[in-house]
Motif scaffolding. Structure first.
Motif, PDB file in Angstrom:
ATOM      1  N   VAL A 162       2.186  -2.512 -13.762  1.00  0.00           N
ATOM      2  CA  VAL A 162       2.611  -2.092 -12.422  1.00  0.00           C
ATOM      3  C   VAL A 162       1.592  -2.571 -11.395  1.00  0.00           C
ATOM      4  O   VAL A 162       0.453  -2.869 -11.733  1.00  0.00           O
ATOM      5  N   ARG A 167      -2.495  -4.880 -15.775  1.00  0.00           N
ATOM      6  CA  ARG A 167      -2.212  -4.159 -14.536  1.00  0.00           C
ATOM      7  C   ARG A 167      -1.476  -2.852 -14.810  1.00  0.00           C
ATOM      8  O   ARG A 167      -0.294  -2.723 -14.553  1.00  0.00           O
ATOM      9  N   MET A 213       8.241   8.386  -3.135  1.00  0.00           N
ATOM     10  CA  MET A 213       8.541   7.894  -4.479  1.00  0.00           C
ATOM     11  C   MET A 213       9.075   6.465  -4.444  1.00  0.00           C
ATOM     12  O   MET A 213       9.090   5.775  -5.445  1.00  0.00           O
ATOM     13  N   LYS A 247      11.570  -1.791 -10.667  1.00  0.00           N
ATOM     14  CA  LYS A 247      11.950  -0.583  -9.945  1.00  0.00           C
ATOM     15  C   LYS A 247      10.698   0.263  -9.674  1.00  0.00           C
ATOM     16  O   LYS A 247       9.795   0.240 -10.475  1.00  0.00           O
ATOM     17  N   PRO A 248      10.619   1.010  -8.616  1.00  0.00           N
ATOM     18  CA  PRO A 248      11.660   1.201  -7.607  1.00  0.00           C
ATOM     19  C   PRO A 248      11.627   0.154  -6.474  1.00  0.00           C
ATOM     20  O   PRO A 248      12.533   0.134  -5.656  1.00  0.00           O
ATOM     21  N   GLY A 259       6.717   3.386  -5.526  1.00  0.00           N
ATOM     22  CA  GLY A 259       6.385   2.996  -6.892  1.00  0.00           C
ATOM     23  C   GLY A 259       4.890   3.004  -7.127  1.00  0.00           C
ATOM     24  O   GLY A 259       4.363   2.163  -7.850  1.00  0.00           O
ATOM     25  N   CYS A 260       4.184   3.954  -6.505  1.00  0.00           N
ATOM     26  CA  CYS A 260       2.739   4.037  -6.714  1.00  0.00           C
ATOM     27  C   CYS A 260       2.481   4.809  -8.003  1.00  0.00           C
ATOM     28  O   CYS A 260       3.003   5.910  -8.173  1.00  0.00           O
ATOM     29  N   PRO A 261       1.675   4.241  -8.922  1.00  0.00           N
ATOM     30  CA  PRO A 261       1.430   4.935 -10.188  1.00  0.00           C
ATOM     31  C   PRO A 261       0.705   6.269 -10.016  1.00  0.00           C
ATOM     32  O   PRO A 261       0.706   7.087 -10.929  1.00  0.00           O
ATOM     33  N   ALA A 262       0.113   6.499  -8.838  1.00  0.00           N
ATOM     34  CA  ALA A 262      -0.615   7.752  -8.626  1.00  0.00           C
ATOM     35  C   ALA A 262       0.301   8.889  -8.174  1.00  0.00           C
ATOM     36  O   ALA A 262      -0.097  10.042  -8.161  1.00  0.00           O
ATOM     37  N   ILE A 263       1.542   8.555  -7.774  1.00  0.00           N
ATOM     38  CA  ILE A 263       2.458   9.611  -7.302  1.00  0.00           C
ATOM     39  C   ILE A 263       3.563   9.831  -8.333  1.00  0.00           C
ATOM     40  O   ILE A 263       4.305   8.904  -8.660  1.00  0.00           O
ATOM     41  N   SER A 264       3.646  11.054  -8.860  1.00  0.00           N
ATOM     42  CA  SER A 264       4.668  11.392  -9.845  1.00  0.00           C
ATOM     43  C   SER A 264       5.553  12.509  -9.327  1.00  0.00           C
ATOM     44  O   SER A 264       5.120  13.338  -8.533  1.00  0.00           O
ATOM     45  N   MET A 265       6.787  12.547  -9.847  1.00  0.00           N
ATOM     46  CA  MET A 265       7.706  13.619  -9.496  1.00  0.00           C
ATOM     47  C   MET A 265       7.508  14.775 -10.478  1.00  0.00           C
ATOM     48  O   MET A 265       7.498  14.564 -11.685  1.00  0.00           O
ATOM     49  N   ILE A 296       7.419   8.311 -13.860  1.00  0.00           N
ATOM     50  CA  ILE A 296       7.163   8.469 -12.422  1.00  0.00           C
ATOM     51  C   ILE A 296       8.467   8.443 -11.634  1.00  0.00           C
ATOM     52  O   ILE A 296       8.703   9.248 -10.749  1.00  0.00           O
TER      53      ILE A 296
END
Lengths: 575, 187
Positions: free
Chosen positions: A337, B42, A536, A371-372, A539-545, B103
């Motif tokens: 990602v 990555r 959301m 995605k996203p 598509g930031c790996p630090a932000i999760s739902m 995510i």
């Protein structure tokens, strides 16, 4: 002294010990570390060139001028460098010239699975293939001797599992090879038809001489064991086959082109059944079958991907290996990602929002296809985003250009995007190009390039001014914009799409992994969050739902602040 | 001896593999390491293979062949399970990092991974390496804390591992990493 080395580091060590003077390359996985390690030896002049064609030409010039020279590239890089390659085969060398090419079976980090051994045949050049780091060092030294003895460039073929595996290498001192005198030699070095015709005769004679050399070369290893099964193989496939069938007899080739015909005939005659085991194309097999020898190869083994010891064991011994433990449920994959803080994320957020057709290119930003963000329509090769988009406009018409863009990185733009831009301007295209200027060559692991103004050794150099360069080729509308200011960036993209002229947006923000990005702290979601899920879409790996709405993982977030710019409720704050 | 290191790109698995390689060299063994560079680094799943013995041909470990797996993340431990040999040791850092399908909400992070593996009879050694690294004084020493846990379970002597640390870790980070190693070793 022995040291554990990556195959790529051992190639650099071999070049150093062989007295190489000049190295020029363009980075490309899995070849990049070769030139990075070469750059650590001050005795060798080294550089990053803007592309592989330039790099091979620099190395060719150095060899013609009497120095020992090196260029390293990934398999698709050799496509770019194919033009000088084929004619340097005719010219030959003065100082030795070795071109390293790293194939990527299994496509760990590549857009195709081409087999570079076909180039050795097509360009009529000798090719060596090491099977571990020790051979990487040894074969480099042998390659320079072959190059000078036979007056030819030599190809050194690696694959990912040799380039990126470590094994022991014995270190020897550097052998200083004085740069030979420069001699003007028109018949040898000026490839006009009148000179090239007699050179072709010499090339064919050279190939015959190399076959004779290879028949007795110490680069090939004969291991006679049980003669029921014989295996002809080379490179990493040898290691897999050796592990699978230690009792079989082996002819392990070190010089894989041109083939040692007599050696192969003798080996095949001594074994009951002979297999040719090679990943990708049946390059050895076809030639051996053309000798009239009965061998088995792709009847048993696939043309696709990497081989393994268990696959070979299964084909040759019928035994299968099984996992002791299994995972009984479908578990989520973890694809690569864009990093937290990636400068490309703001660009793709806007492109996705505007639902544009996007002509993509090669680099970290290829990940904009996932995605996203999901906003890349095509990826062909280095630089093709611009020329490809121009072709799309010419096929679809002006209206198409109002809803499509090309995206490519700063290094890729200089590699081969600039020629596409010249074509677009010259041929009256009206498309929009976005150059993602993150001040580094990112995907291959942070190499300097002409657009960031530092050399391979980190020394300051003249920096290409991308804005002026675009103006100079005839683009009048050039805008520099920060992709993290998403509101303004969207406005700029719309203006450019509407303009009845070719245009360039330079999206400027450094790679988040660079110190100059200067990110600190992290972002936090406050109680003002309305759970609209806008963040959301990044598509930031630090932000999760989570069940309670989006949450930011403080160990991953670097505080870049992009999410604070897309939140309509001001519910994300930087801490 | 076949050891796999699995984790998420950017977690420092390459240094861990270098320490393992240095230890095997000190033990007088032939050693091969296979790493992953490029795109999958990555934030994707990354796997490093370390093999040592009297003769090592292939640098790659296949399903059912790993004597030990060092997992920097729980889901990656689970993903690598088919590679573990019967009776092998699974060392797991109790850390969870959500992959993109989780995510985006397309999939759920599997629940109770450690329990599931134990129920299958896997010898699981779980360790909060981040806590150990913090205690050592640098959160980046997670990798070396895990090497400490692994060393305790390996046939090589403690002296060999301590020497390997000196071989592979840059001098200015040696002290903090020695602390992290000791905390892992005595875990």
């Amino acid at each position: 002294m022995k040291k554990l080395m990556l195959g790529n580091e051992a190639i650099a060590r071999g070049a150093y010990e062989a007295g190489v003077n000049v190295a020029s390359s363009y980075p490309g996985t899995p070849s990049t570390e070769i030139t990075e390690f070469v750059a650590k030896y001050d005795e060798i002049y080294s550089e990053w060139a803007p592309n592989e064609k330039v790099a091979v030409e620099v190395a060719s010039g150095a060899a013609i001028a009497g120095g020992r020279a090196l260029s390293a590239m990934k398999h698709v890089g050799l496509n770019v460098a194919a033009d000088p390659l084929f004619t340097m085969s005719y010219i030959g060398v003065n100082g030795g010239l070795v071109l390293c090419v790293a194939d990527d079976p299994g496509m760990h980090s590549s857009q195709n699975e081409q087999d570079s051994r076909n180039y050795a045949i097509a360009a009529k050049l000798p090719m060596l293939e090491p099977a571990d780091s020790g051979e990487c060092r040894d074969f480099m030294k042998a390659a320079y001797d072959i190059s000078e003895q036979f007056d030819t460039p030599v190809l050194m073929r690696l694959t990912t599992r040799v380039a990126h595996s470590q094994s022991e290498v014995e270190l020897f001192p550097r052998q200083e090879v004085p740069v030979k005198a420069y001699k003007k030699d028109v018949a040898k070095n000026v490839m006009v038809p009148a000179n090239a015709r007699p050179k072709h005769v010499i090339v064919e004679k050279r190939m015959a001489d190399l076959v004779a050399f290879n028949n007795t070369s110490a680069l090939n290893k004969l291991e006679m064991n049980d003669t029921k099964v014989g295996i002809i193989t080379a490179g990493i496939a040898y290691q897999y086959a050796r592990e699978a069938c230690p009792s079989a007899s082996f002819l392990k080739l070190g010089m894989i082109h041109p083939l040692p015909e007599q050696l192969i005939r003798d080996f095949v005659s001594k074994v009951d059944v002979c297999y040719v085991i090679e990943e990708l194309d049946p390059v050895l097999e076809r030639q051996i079958k053309a000798m009239g020898l009965a061998v088995r190869g792709k009847e048993e083994f696939t043309l696709l991907g990497e081989y393994s010891a268990s696959m070979i064991r299964e084909k040759l011994c019928g035994s299968t290996s099984e996992a002791s433990y299994s995972v009984d449920e479908t578990i989520p994959v973890r694809p690569p990602v864009m990093c937290p803080g990636c400068s490309h994320r703001g660009v793709f957020y806007v492109l996705n929002k505007l639902k544009l057709a996007v002509s993509g290119d090669i680099g970290c930003y290829s990940l904009g296809c996932a995605k996203p963000l999901d906003s890349i329509d095509s990826i062909i090769c280095m630089g093709a985003s611009i020329s490809g988009l121009h072709g799309m406009e010419k096929a679809q018409g002006r209206e198409f250009a109002k809803k499509s863009v090309a995206v490519l990185g700063d290094s890729t733009f200089l590699h081969s995007g600039i020629t596409g831009l010249i074509d677009m301007v010259y041929n009256k295209g009206t498309s929009t190009v976005i150059i993602l200027d993150n001040s580094i060559t990112g995907m291959t692991g942070h190499q300097n390039n002409p657009a960031n103004g530092f050399t391979i050794k980190g020394e300051p150099a003249k920096q290409v001014d991308l804005e002026k360069l675009c103006h100079a080729v005839g683009v009048d509308l050039v805008t520099v914009a920060d992709p993290f200011d998403v509101e303004n960036f969207e406005k700029v993209v719309k203006e450019h799409l509407a303009a009845e002229e070719p245009s360039v947006i330079i999206a400027q923000r450094p790679c988040a992994l660079l110190k100059i990005a200067g990110y600190t702290g992290c972002c936090e979601i406050t109680s003002d969050c309305k759970n609209c899920k806008m963040c959301m879409r990044l598509g930031c790996p630090a932000i999760s739902m989570t069940e309670n709405g989006p949450k930011i993982d403080a160990t991953l977030c670097n505080g870049c602040g992009l999410c604070t710019n897309v939140c309509k409720f001001g519910a994300i704050v930087q801490k | 001896m076949n050891i796999m290191i699995v984790g998420v790109g950017g977690q420092g698995t390459l240094l861990a593999s270098r320490i393992l390689g240095a230890a095997a060299l000190r033990a007088g063994k032939q050693v091969k390491l296979s790493e992953v560079h490029g795109m999958s680094q990555r934030g994707g799943s990354v796997v490093t293979y370390v093999k040592y013995g009297d003769r090592v041909a292939s640098p790659v470990i296949e399903q059912g062949e790993a004597d030990m797996i060092i997992a920097f993340e729980e889901l990656e431990a689970y993903r690598s399970l088919p590679y573990l040999k019967k009776g092998g040791v699974m060392i797991v850092n109790t850390q969870k990092t959500n992959p993109m399908p989780v995510i985006t909400g397309a999939m759920e992070y599997p629940a109770d991974i450690l329990e599931t593996m134990k129920e299958k009879g896997v010898n699981v050694v779980a360790c909060d390496a981040l806590a150990l690294a913090k205690e050592a004084g640098n959160i980046k020493s997670v990798n070396v804390a895990l090497i400490g846990v692994m060393a305790k379970n390996s046939p090589l002597s403690k002296e060999i591992w301590e020497g390997a640390l000196e071989d592979a870790v840059p001098a200015k980070f040696l002290e903090v990493n020695q602390k992290a190693f000791a905390l892992g070793y005595n875990h």
